[in-house]
Write an enzyme that holds these catalytic residues in place. Sequence first.
Site, PDB file in Angstrom:
ATOM      1  N   ASP A 333       4.234 -62.602  -0.702  1.00  0.00           N
ATOM      2  CA  ASP A 333       4.881 -63.842  -0.282  1.00  0.00           C
ATOM      3  C   ASP A 333       4.853 -64.789  -1.483  1.00  0.00           C
ATOM      4  OD1 ASP A 333       6.049 -65.817   1.172  1.00  0.00           O
ATOM      5  OD2 ASP A 333       4.309 -66.273   2.416  1.00  0.00           O
ATOM      6  N   ASP A 593      -1.438 -62.768   3.975  1.00  0.00           N
ATOM      7  CA  ASP A 593      -2.541 -63.533   4.548  1.00  0.00           C
ATOM      8  C   ASP A 593      -2.234 -64.059   5.944  1.00  0.00           C
ATOM      9  OD1 ASP A 593      -0.651 -65.430   3.984  1.00  0.00           O
ATOM     10  OD2 ASP A 593      -1.920 -66.687   2.718  1.00  0.00           O
ATOM     11  N   ASP A 597       1.095 -60.068   9.030  1.00  0.00           N
ATOM     12  CA  ASP A 597       1.052 -59.232   7.830  1.00  0.00           C
ATOM     13  C   ASP A 597       0.244 -57.947   8.014  1.00  0.00           C
ATOM     14  OD1 ASP A 597       2.642 -60.867   6.268  1.00  0.00           O
ATOM     15  OD2 ASP A 597       0.972 -62.083   5.567  1.00  0.00           O
ATOM     16  N   ASN A 661     -19.508 -23.228 -21.465  1.00  0.00           N
ATOM     17  CA  ASN A 661     -20.860 -22.669 -21.536  1.00  0.00           C
ATOM     18  C   ASN A 661     -21.046 -21.496 -20.571  1.00  0.00           C
ATOM     19  OD1 ASN A 661     -21.843 -24.297 -23.531  1.00  0.00           O
ATOM     20  ND2 ASN A 661     -22.776 -25.800 -22.160  1.00  0.00           N
ATOM     21  N   ASN A 686     -27.908 -28.254 -17.789  1.00  0.00           N
ATOM     22  CA  ASN A 686     -27.040 -29.053 -16.914  1.00  0.00           C
ATOM     23  C   ASN A 686     -27.595 -30.456 -16.718  1.00  0.00           C
ATOM     24  OD1 ASN A 686     -24.579 -28.931 -15.456  1.00  0.00           O
ATOM     25  ND2 ASN A 686     -25.707 -28.894 -13.540  1.00  0.00           N
ATOM     26  N   ASP A 690     -26.130 -34.118 -18.317  1.00  0.00           N
ATOM     27  CA  ASP A 690     -25.664 -35.133 -17.375  1.00  0.00           C
ATOM     28  C   ASP A 690     -26.200 -36.521 -17.722  1.00  0.00           C
ATOM     29  OD1 ASP A 690     -23.843 -34.021 -15.627  1.00  0.00           O
ATOM     30  OD2 ASP A 690     -25.372 -33.144 -14.341  1.00  0.00           O
TER      31      ASP A 690
END
Length: 776
Positions: A333, A593, A597, A661, A686, A690
Amino acid sequence: MDITQQSSDLEQFWQLKTEDALRKLSCDQKGLTATDAASRLKLYGPNTVKSKERTSAVLLFLSQFKSPITILLIVAALLSAGLGDVTDTVIILIIVLISSMLSFWQEYSAANAIAELLKLVRLNCTALRDGKKIEIPLEAVVPGDIVYLTAGDIIPGDGLIIESQEMFVDEAAFTGETYPVEKQEGVCPADTPLAKRGNTLFMGSHVISGKAAVLVIKTGKNTEFGKISSRLQAKAPETDFEKGIRKFGYMLMEVTLLLVIIIFAANVYLHKPVLDSFLFSLALAVGLTPQLLPAIISVNLSTGARRMAKKQVIVKRLSSIENFGSMNILCSDKTGTITEGKVKLKDALDITGAHSDKVLKYAWLNASLQQGFHNPIDEAICTSYQDTSNTFKVQAEIPYDFIRKRLTVQVTDGKENIAITKGALNAVLDICDRAETAKGIITIADCKQQLLKQYEQLSNDGFRTLGVAYKAVETPDKFRRDDEQQMIFLGFIALFDPPKANIAATMTKLNNLGVSLKIITGDNALVAKSLAVQVGLKTPNILTGADLHKMNNTALTRKAASTDIFAEVEPDQKERIIAILKRAGFVVGFMGDGINDAPALHMADVGISVDTAVDVAKEAADIVLLSQSLDVLVDGIIEGRKTFTNTMKYIFMATSANFGNMFSMAGASLIMPFLPLLPKQILLTNLLTDFPEMAIATDRVDDINIKSPQKWDLGFIRRFMIIFGLLSSVFDYLTFGVLIFFMHAKEKAFQTGWFTESVISAILIVLVVRTKLPFF
């Protein structure tokens, strides 16, 4: 208080008189005390139909072990302990525990952060407590509360109307009826079907117009909404991001299962120890799987949400961040986004265009005495005019609604009774048969062309123009909707809402981000065009609501993409515009708003509202802005794109490095007389790789990733994983050659050497994958 007996007594509460319902609920018209409300809240529980979404820390921690691969790994480790290899068992279990604790901490921190952010947009209602009207959270409403509702409010529980005034409610979720239904106090027979209970309000519906005081009878899961919540609260549609994660998971599952089966079968065939081969295969599966992906996604999205909160953008649904970044059309709007949102009164004019004190006074009486729907227009009128000698009092009111598009109050000063109507010009002219001039009263037919010409001139000048009408009422009885007829047109109220000073620059920023802005407004096309010219759109393409009515969906699909302004749009047409743009392949955001709507907010890929919006709009939105500025939206879009890009970085790193890997290890295990890495080394690799990837959530993002909308591309991820993984395997096999042919490494030395190389190379990949620019 016996809750079971009380619920039984109130099962058909629509057949009760107010005093009977109050007696059964052990309360009165003064409302509950704070102490009584607190005890009822403990008894009935929070007023919500949702299960308690917040998982306890213990359950969240235990959920980290629900992965089938993790469970298999634990079982296999315990089996290994049974065969005497206690040391390996302890090491593997410690690695699994550390990995799970890391994932738990990230998810728990993310959940806490989001819970705090969502408190900023909690919905409230007005309740009578200790004899005073106060604002309380919807979750705190209990049976026996008296709540006050006006236009735009969500109804907080099933209740009985004590008093009402022109109350119209949207009950489409229950009845399927698209038009608002009128509600008023009274008594209905016990066998009245739900759709006919005119004295009852239901949780989950919302007020379209009017006002009411309501006695709450049932809350939470005891409401009609609660009983059918599994149907009404269907899971929100999957975003592209969620769909991508799901498909990515399936792809990894297929690759993992295939690899595990082949490697295990081959190692057994080559007469390697069965338990070691099984553990090795499982460890490969764990190594290939990005174990921390759920935690990484949670921490990325929650970090993004926290950054967005600093920019005054609150994310209610985390997965919507991706759509926010992908958005390439924003529908909004004009009020409060393109314009200042502060309506100002230009003038009050008679039918000739001259200033009129009478028009101003009557408009002020209408605006200041109405109680149903507070809005910026009435505030502007009341700010611009005050009459300290006023003796008029309100007798009756027909609140504004979106069908009539007008508001009427009946007032009296003890001598005369007057009904005054203010609203959209055509809606006011429809109920007038006369008009007032300086010389007297004339028929509306004699001056209608003059009125329309005056209206067109004001609109061309960029003013929002309302009509004011009145008539004397002989009887002080309540003025009804049917009485809005044969009125006298008095004049015009001209208002303006100036465009924001920096709006042209903001629109340029949006365009540079690949987002085109489309204005959807109920204002007439002339006002909308005037505004567009002021903000730099010299020749805007405009479609009116009348044009939309004439177009089928195919024609509108072709036209919508090139349209800049949709003017004179009816509330139900907003949803159609959004749906058409989505069908054309755009990712559409809608910023709304208002009361009507909510359907468009639901329909949009990203529903955006503001903190000052009505409850029903905030509830429907995915994202709530604490500021109504489009600059805030620009910041939010950039943060959304950063969050999405950083999530993708982890996926690229984890899949490519892990796949390379695992592919190398799988091949090596088939050609070597021993396992190239022990299961515990694979798991440790692993875990160690990480750790640096956890920092990705706060990583900087290249400008190229911000300049245009980002989309999930599973095909690209698959190709990247295979090509980059195989490329890294080439280096792995070169390392094998060096270890075996040049260093003549035996089993333990080989495993140690390759473990070290794997960890270092995986960490270096972080620097390579995080940017397309040189890694330094």
